[in-house]
Design an enzyme around this catalytic site. Sequence first.
Site, PDB file in Angstrom:
ATOM      1  N   HIS A 177       0.820  -1.225   0.000  1.00  0.00           N
ATOM      2  CA  HIS A 177       0.000   0.000   0.000  1.00  0.00           C
ATOM      3  C   HIS A 177       0.848   1.268   0.000  1.00  0.00           C
ATOM      4  CE1 HIS A 177       0.258   0.915   4.433  1.00  0.00           C
ATOM      5  NE2 HIS A 177       0.344  -0.395   4.569  1.00  0.00           N
ATOM      6  N   ASP A 211       6.236   1.666   6.721  1.00  0.00           N
ATOM      7  CA  ASP A 211       4.925   1.042   6.531  1.00  0.00           C
ATOM      8  C   ASP A 211       4.112   1.966   5.633  1.00  0.00           C
ATOM      9  OD1 ASP A 211       2.421  -0.119   6.794  1.00  0.00           O
ATOM     10  OD2 ASP A 211       2.199   0.355   8.922  1.00  0.00           O
ATOM     11  N   GLU A 220      -5.222   1.300   2.795  1.00  0.00           N
ATOM     12  CA  GLU A 220      -5.001   0.210   3.746  1.00  0.00           C
ATOM     13  C   GLU A 220      -5.027   0.699   5.176  1.00  0.00           C
ATOM     14  OE1 GLU A 220      -2.917  -2.624   6.339  1.00  0.00           O
ATOM     15  OE2 GLU A 220      -2.400  -0.534   5.925  1.00  0.00           O
ATOM     16  N   GLU A 221      -4.501   1.888   5.449  1.00  0.00           N
ATOM     17  CA  GLU A 221      -4.399   2.368   6.826  1.00  0.00           C
ATOM     18  C   GLU A 221      -5.755   2.688   7.450  1.00  0.00           C
ATOM     19  OE1 GLU A 221      -2.011   2.026   8.614  1.00  0.00           O
ATOM     20  OE2 GLU A 221      -0.126   2.205   7.507  1.00  0.00           O
ATOM     21  N   HIS A 267       4.202   2.314  13.245  1.00  0.00           N
ATOM     22  CA  HIS A 267       3.338   3.482  13.411  1.00  0.00           C
ATOM     23  C   HIS A 267       3.963   4.522  14.345  1.00  0.00           C
ATOM     24  CE1 HIS A 267      -0.719   1.655  11.902  1.00  0.00           C
ATOM     25  NE2 HIS A 267       0.302   1.390  11.098  1.00  0.00           N
TER      26      HIS A 267
END
Length: 410
Positions: A80, A197, A231-232, A332
Amino acid sequence: MNEAALPRVALPEIDYAYLEETLLQLLAIPSPVGLTDGAVRYAAGRLEALEIPYEMTRRGAIRATLRGREAQPARAIVAHLDTLGAMVRELKPNGRLAIVPIGHWSARFAEGFRLTIFTDHGQVRGTCLPLKTSGHAFGPEIDSQPVGWEHVEVRVDLPVSSRAELEAAGIHVGDWIAFDPLPEIQPDGYINSRYLDDKAAVAALLTACKAVRDHRLPLPVDVHPLLTITEEVGSGASAALHGEIAEMVSLDISIAAPGQNTSEHAATICVQDMSGPFDYHLTHKLIGLAQEHGIAHRRDVFRYYRSDSAAAVEAGNDIRTALIGFGADASHAQERTHREALVALTQLVIAYMTSAPVARRDCRSMGSLEGFTEQLRPQDMVLPSTPLPAPEEFLDSELPSCRTASGHGT
């Protein structure tokens, strides 16, 4: 198609310089969920340079195609482009901004960081600060104040001290905010940055595609590199799939932490996350490929984690799913991984791309028991020391071929 009849493909050296360049360029493009057009255009340009055809959804998810010997059962490999971020919630009377997060992350990791506010007509710089920041003014209260998004505010780098002045500067409720990634690559291979990420996995996927192109690696079936943009916030790969795809492997950050088995120096094959177990056969196929090619890897289970695979299944797609990732610390937050993890992930992606599908029967969405996979056979339960059958034993070359209008076939 029987995997035993296919020639084994030796894994080529990957172009790590390309991977690192792609990662740094992606990190330089802000892409919180909802503000992803720039990252999408960059990824599309990378695919065009590799001469890999692609299509895009209305909002910007990308589905590329690497043609294989057969069209079905096709596979998707997804990463993503979207990241975490924030949004302006309120223009405060003191000329500062109250904000809410985009995606799920703690305000603890926003405090003190520089950021960009994207207004309707430009960009404004600022800093996210706790409500009580200066020890010279608040003394010990700076250490006792709570952590939370309601306890931080954005100080804007403009001469503003009221709501009216913020409005006059063109700042509005609903403006997007991107935090600076602060990438740093150490000579010993450690990589620190926000938003590894999932931009590190995107870079690994594009590097794997480059290896397939550069070395003309044969693909048994069509492979669809898939880049998602939500996606998040949970919807990710709910779009851009189609009926020909029978297998989907998600590439994402993997968590190295106490109680976890993941390493920053290896790829991770996740067996289960909070959405439940991944497909038994596809997961064990990936484990077998890592073992066969000597790829550094770990198995792990994640309790507070979901990926594009969950979104795809929840959207009603009848596909086998698996999750592999690069080991990293402090997801994160200010994330860290190592070059070795990115290399291992890229190698595993190439090994998967060049391997046969899990089951020949998967070329059709519905069928009889003939050719259906088998997990635990009676002899395996009687003799527990006997290894489980290899993934290729599940393939049935006697099933009818899966020809398509595109001209692929057995």
